[in-house]
Design an enzyme around this catalytic site. Structure first.
Site, PDB file in Angstrom:
ATOM      1  N   SER A 151     -61.665 -66.239  -0.061  1.00  0.00           N
ATOM      2  CA  SER A 151     -60.737 -67.252  -0.732  1.00  0.00           C
ATOM      3  C   SER A 151     -61.797 -67.790  -2.334  1.00  0.00           C
ATOM      4  CB  SER A 151     -61.244 -68.490   0.547  1.00  0.00           C
ATOM      5  OG  SER A 151     -60.720 -70.369  -0.184  1.00  0.00           O
ATOM      6  N   ARG A 220     -64.027 -82.352   5.527  1.00  0.00           N
ATOM      7  CA  ARG A 220     -63.802 -80.845   6.169  1.00  0.00           C
ATOM      8  C   ARG A 220     -63.381 -81.574   7.342  1.00  0.00           C
ATOM      9  NH1 ARG A 220     -65.513 -76.025   5.277  1.00  0.00           N
ATOM     10  NH2 ARG A 220     -66.346 -75.173   7.213  1.00  0.00           N
ATOM     11  N   ASP A 314     -52.378 -67.088   6.836  1.00  0.00           N
ATOM     12  CA  ASP A 314     -52.635 -68.069   6.108  1.00  0.00           C
ATOM     13  C   ASP A 314     -51.701 -69.640   5.966  1.00  0.00           C
ATOM     14  OD1 ASP A 314     -54.447 -69.595   4.229  1.00  0.00           O
ATOM     15  OD2 ASP A 314     -55.366 -67.513   3.953  1.00  0.00           O
ATOM     16  N   HIS A 347     -56.233 -69.151   8.350  1.00  0.00           N
ATOM     17  CA  HIS A 347     -57.158 -68.632   6.182  1.00  0.00           C
ATOM     18  C   HIS A 347     -58.582 -68.071   6.813  1.00  0.00           C
ATOM     19  CE1 HIS A 347     -58.932 -69.179   2.300  1.00  0.00           C
ATOM     20  NE2 HIS A 347     -59.762 -69.764   3.288  1.00  0.00           N
ATOM     21  N   ASP A 348     -58.893 -68.839   7.383  1.00  0.00           N
ATOM     22  CA  ASP A 348     -60.741 -67.821   8.162  1.00  0.00           C
ATOM     23  C   ASP A 348     -59.947 -66.309   8.550  1.00  0.00           C
ATOM     24  OD1 ASP A 348     -62.162 -70.382   7.225  1.00  0.00           O
ATOM     25  OD2 ASP A 348     -62.306 -71.704   9.183  1.00  0.00           O
TER      26      ASP A 348
END
Ligand SMILES: CC(=O)SCCNC(=O)CCNC(=O)[C@H](O)C(C)(C)COP(=O)(O)OP(=O)(O)OC[C@H]1O[C@@H](n2cnc3c(N)ncnc32)[C@H](O)[C@@H]1OP(=O)(O)O
Ligand SMILES: N[C@@H](CCO)C(=O)O
Length: 487
Positions: A151, A220, A314, A347-348
């Site tokens: 990232s 967040r 992602d 993504h994570d």
């Protein structure tokens, strides 16, 4: 992949002796860099720099006393893991602008003795990397084996290759891009708006007792959705309710995903500074390695081997953004490998797919070498021997290639079973008449990839392995295909 832990670790701090000239024109003095170091001591060519993503820090592996979780990439850093602490010195730093020990907006401004807050200068990915470079030089580390990051960490890896070509031999970029897209900027803008419209933000001059927690938490929660995938959310939460009240479905009743996001928001405000969030997301948004609209142009000066990884689900950094980097590097003849990691995590995934990360990064950082698979002490024959003697050795030792040696043991040629067949047809007697004299060889520490390239380029099927002038092994295309099948 199995592997050990680096055990108990502590974060250390270094104050840069050199002022940092930022891309904005501002100058920062006395910058503190928080860092952790694992494994071997730094030495020429053995150090790997790990760069973290938006909310990461220098605590990449091992345990801090009293913590319930290890560092954020503990699954990939340690003895026997991809970032193998038995082989390499691993260094992770917290970026400038951050809030985990490195100088950022929450740090005390030496001029005013108050927190910098909104007076902190705008920083960029290039500034983060410049601070890491100065830090390494002041630690007397003058080269890197690799820079690795996911990232925003991947942006730093790429920036390293552009800013300091040749400093790092290998660059690993995971779930990243060559520039921030309008969608990244849009998500960044919403997060920043959530913080800046919280009355507690107070133009960035909030007190430690009253921070814009609601805004940061909201930022967040929204951002965290982008780190997940449709698939992972179905699996993790479905349409479940967190808990049903005795009154049934009330307005207050939370869906499981709702409760989860609130938890992520709540725990984030415990560990992150709102102003840091503004500065770091802005740095991400400013990131753009293209030159004159071209990524190839922007990457032209790089001088490293690249591994680019994307995560199949992602949608924040979709695989096409990684493929653009790969195409740009290919178009300018750079050495690049690419894999789309198959993962449902979104993504994570780069933080969660330890097995795939270990396999792919480990293979890239510590590739198999010729020494790992060569036939050791292979049968050889002297140049003055007869063809019949060569044929007899081949049959006895069940090989199709024989390195041919001078009297002093040095390599002078190679003979193959095909040469023998041709020799019979041509009625030759002595080996010297039929062997290939301009024999190509390879060293034991060459990577299998490099050896395979030689075999392919010259359309040959075997290479004698030479060390200190002597034949120490033999590598054949047959062995390479067995390896390819197994891996
Ligand atoms: C390089 C870097 O990026 S470093 C920064 C990486 N770290 C982060 O992003 C920090 C936030 N952490 C995370 O997002 C995750 O922990 C990841 C991505 C790192 C790992 O994901 P997972 O292991 O799948 O953890 P998951 O996303 O399920 O979160 C677990 C937490 O959510 C809580 N949780 C799970 N479901 C629910 C729910 N329905 N309601 C409330 N809380 C929930 C768990 O109790 C656990 O809490 P804890 O962390 O306080 O122990
Ligand atoms: N979840 C990670 C990835 C962001 O890119 C973080 O918060 O740093």
């Amino acid at each position: 992949m199995t592997g050990g832990s680096v055990g108990d670790v502590v974060t250390r701090y270094h104050t840069l002796q050199t002022p940092l000239h930022l891309e904005s024109g501002a100058v920062l003095n006395d910058i503190v860099i928080a860092y952790e170091q694992y494994g071997c001591s730094p030495a020429h060519g053995n150090t790997i720099l790990v760069c973290h993503a938006l909310s990461g820090d220098a605590h990449a592996a091992g345990m801090h006393k009293g913590d319930k979780h290890p560092g954020w990439w503990d699954g990939v850093i340690g003895p026997g893991k991809a970032l193998d602490t038995d082989r390499y010195c691993i260094i992770a730093t917290n970026v400038i602008g951050g809030c985990k020990g490195s100088t950022g907006p929450a740090a005390i401004n030496p001029d005013t003795k108050l927190p910098y807050g909104p007076d902190f200068p705008v920083i960029t990915i290039r500034d983060m990397v410049a601070a890491q470079h100065t830090f390494l030089i002041e630690q007397e580390i003058h080269d890197l084996y690799a820079v690795v990051g996911g990232s925003m960490g991947g942006m730093q890896s790429l920036q390293w290759s552009v800013e300091y070509p040749g400093f790092a031999r290998r660059i690993v970029v995971i779930a990243a891009a060559g520039y921030s897209t309008p969608m990244h900027i849009a998500f960044g803008a919403v997060g920043r708006a959530a913080i800046m419209t919280d009355p507690a933000w107070k133009g960035g001059r909030y007190s430690a007792d009253e921070k814009p927690d609601r805004g940061l938490s909201l930022a967040r929660m929204m951002a965290h959705i982008t780190y997940l995938s449709d698939q992972s959310m179905h699996k993790k939460f479905g349409r479940r309710l967190q808990e049903k009240t005795e009154y049934g479905y009330g307005f207050e009743t939370e869906f499981s995903v709702e409760s989860y996001l609130k938890h992520q928001g709540r725990s984030f405000v415990q560990r992150f500074d709102p102003n840091s969030y503004l500065y770091i997301t802005k740095a991400i948004d400013y990131y753009d390695l293209t030159k004159n609209g071209s990524l190839s142009e922007g990457l032209k000066e790089t001088d490293a081997k690249f591994l680019i990884l994307s995560v199949s689900t992602d949608w924040l950094y979709p695989p096409y953004l990684s493929e653009e980097i790969v195409m740009a590097l290919n178009s300018i003849g750079k050495d690049v490998q690419y894999t789309e990691v198959m993962s449902g995590f979104g993504h994570d995934g780069f933080l969660l797919e330890d097995d795939q990360m270990n396999y792919l990064i480990g293979r890239f950082l510590t590739p198999l070498t010729v020494a790992d698979i060569m036939i050791r002490d292979p049968p050889t024959i002297r140049g003055c021997a007869t063809i019949r003697a060569a044929a007899a050795t081949m049959i006895e030792r069940e090989v199709n290639h024989l390195p041919v040696l001078h009297a002093d043991g040095t390599l002078c040629g190679i003979v193959t079973s095909w040469d023998i067949a041709k020799a019979v047809a041509g009625e030759h007697t002595m080996l010297d008449e039929i062997m290939t004299k301009n024999v190509l060889s390879v060293s034991a520490d060459a990577t299998l990839r490099d050896a395979a390239k030689i075999l392919d380029k010259y359309h040959i099927s075997a290479l004698p392995v030479v060390g200190q002038g002597k034949v120490v092994g033999m590598l054949t295309s047959e062995q390479l295909s067995h390896i390819a099948e197994r891996r």
